[in-house]
Design a protein around this motif. Structure first.
Motif, PDB file in Angstrom:
ATOM      1  N   VAL A  69       0.860  -1.182   0.000  1.00 61.95           N
ATOM      2  CA  VAL A  69       0.000   0.000   0.000  1.00 61.95           C
ATOM      3  C   VAL A  69       0.898   1.235   0.000  1.00 61.95           C
ATOM      4  O   VAL A  69       1.831   1.329   0.790  1.00 61.95           O
ATOM      5  N   PRO A  70       0.648   2.200  -0.896  1.00 62.92           N
ATOM      6  CA  PRO A  70       1.526   3.373  -1.015  1.00 62.92           C
ATOM      7  C   PRO A  70       1.639   4.186   0.271  1.00 62.92           C
ATOM      8  O   PRO A  70       0.717   4.218   1.087  1.00 62.92           O
ATOM      9  N   SER A  97       9.777   1.489   5.673  1.00 65.22           N
ATOM     10  CA  SER A  97      10.705   2.222   4.814  1.00 65.22           C
ATOM     11  C   SER A  97      11.243   3.412   5.607  1.00 65.22           C
ATOM     12  O   SER A  97      10.653   3.837   6.605  1.00 65.22           O
ATOM     13  N   GLU A  98      12.361   3.946   5.133  1.00 65.59           N
ATOM     14  CA  GLU A  98      12.943   5.104   5.807  1.00 65.59           C
ATOM     15  C   GLU A  98      11.995   6.301   5.739  1.00 65.59           C
ATOM     16  O   GLU A  98      11.879   7.071   6.695  1.00 65.59           O
ATOM     17  N   GLU A  99      11.297   6.446   4.630  1.00 66.06           N
ATOM     18  CA  GLU A  99      10.345   7.545   4.474  1.00 66.06           C
ATOM     19  C   GLU A  99       9.244   7.454   5.525  1.00 66.06           C
ATOM     20  O   GLU A  99       8.874   8.452   6.159  1.00 66.06           O
ATOM     21  N   GLN A 100       8.722   6.246   5.743  1.00 64.10           N
ATOM     22  CA  GLN A 100       7.699   6.042   6.762  1.00 64.10           C
ATOM     23  C   GLN A 100       8.251   6.321   8.156  1.00 64.10           C
ATOM     24  O   GLN A 100       7.579   6.933   8.994  1.00 64.10           O
ATOM     25  N   ILE A 182      14.183  -2.668   4.799  1.00 65.06           N
ATOM     26  CA  ILE A 182      14.223  -2.458   6.245  1.00 65.06           C
ATOM     27  C   ILE A 182      15.593  -1.998   6.744  1.00 65.06           C
ATOM     28  O   ILE A 182      15.698  -1.397   7.819  1.00 65.06           O
ATOM     29  N   THR A 183      16.657  -2.234   5.974  1.00 67.45           N
ATOM     30  CA  THR A 183      17.999  -1.839   6.424  1.00 67.45           C
ATOM     31  C   THR A 183      18.091  -0.342   6.733  1.00 67.45           C
ATOM     32  O   THR A 183      18.625   0.040   7.787  1.00 67.45           O
TER      33      THR A 183
END
Length: 221
Positions: A69-70, A97-100, A182-183
């Motif tokens: 999901v975006p 994600s890093e953005e999240q 995830i890294t």
């Protein structure tokens, strides 16, 4: 002189671990020992789809296609769910994600990130031992919960099958995709000095370490 009772620190946590790492089991045990609201992104999305909400109708084709999901849809949803809690919470499957992680940190920064560091080889061995009775969706594990008769469902005697995405080559591909995403999240939380890593191959060995650390954390000022 008036004495004050120390107030336990409220856990606002995220648990991170690849599919097959025992994350679900550890999350369940955390919830039994700590008063937290469990916010699983996967469960929340499935509820919307099953309930036929407008949001659910929007994401159903995305999920059905096996896509994530975006960000612009998932982030506001998870923030709304956190807003509904009155105390501690445990995020499960978010951020991915890093953005999240960066957006979450701006609005609802976790105070601890729990990382279950289980070797991919162990996970592949766990999942490839999983066989399913498709009509009932009963799941067997040849190592931990084998069928009474090899290859047959206990209740019906019908054949068991291995899902395509449980085959070693499929699992390995999913794990590599997971690791790539995830890294940066792990590094983000490492820099924030809230990452707690627990390594091992058995959930029953990892769990006591997680429990001990969380109890210590709630007592810290």
């Amino acid at each position: 002189m008036k004495l004050t009772t120390p107030v336990a620190r409220i856990l606002q946590a995220t648990i991170i671990g690849p599919p097959g790492s025992g994350k679900g089991t550890v999350s369940t045990r955390i919830l039994k020992h700590f008063d937290l609201k469990h916010l699983s992104s996967g469960d929340i999305l499935r509820c919307h789809i099953n309930d036929g909400t407008e949001f659910g109708k929007k994401i159903q084709p995305i999920v059905a296609a096996g896509k994530l999901v975006p960000f612009e849809l998932l982030a506001p949803l998870m923030e709304y769910e956190i807003e509904q809690t009155n105390g501690g919470w445990l995020l499960d499957g978010y951020p991915r994600s890093e953005e999240q992680a960066e957006r979450l940190n701006q609005k609802f920064p976790p105070n601890i990130a729990i990382h279950l560091n289980v070797p991919f080889e162990t996970i592949i061995d766990r999942i490839k031992a999983r066989w399913v009775h498709q009509p009932s969706n009963r799941v067997y594990n040849l190592d931990f919960n084998p069928p009474k008769v090899p290859g047959k469902d206990d209740e019906t005697g019908e054949d068991l099958v291995q899902r395509e995405d449980d085959k070693p080559e499929s699992v390995k591909k999913r794990l590599e995709i997971y690791r790539a995403g995830i890294t940066p999240v792990l590094e983000f939380y490492r820099q924030k000095k809230i990452l707690q890593e627990f390594s091992g191959t058995e959930t029953n060995v990892i769990w006591p370490k997680v429990q001990e650390r969380l109890f210590e954390f709630t007592k810290e000022c």
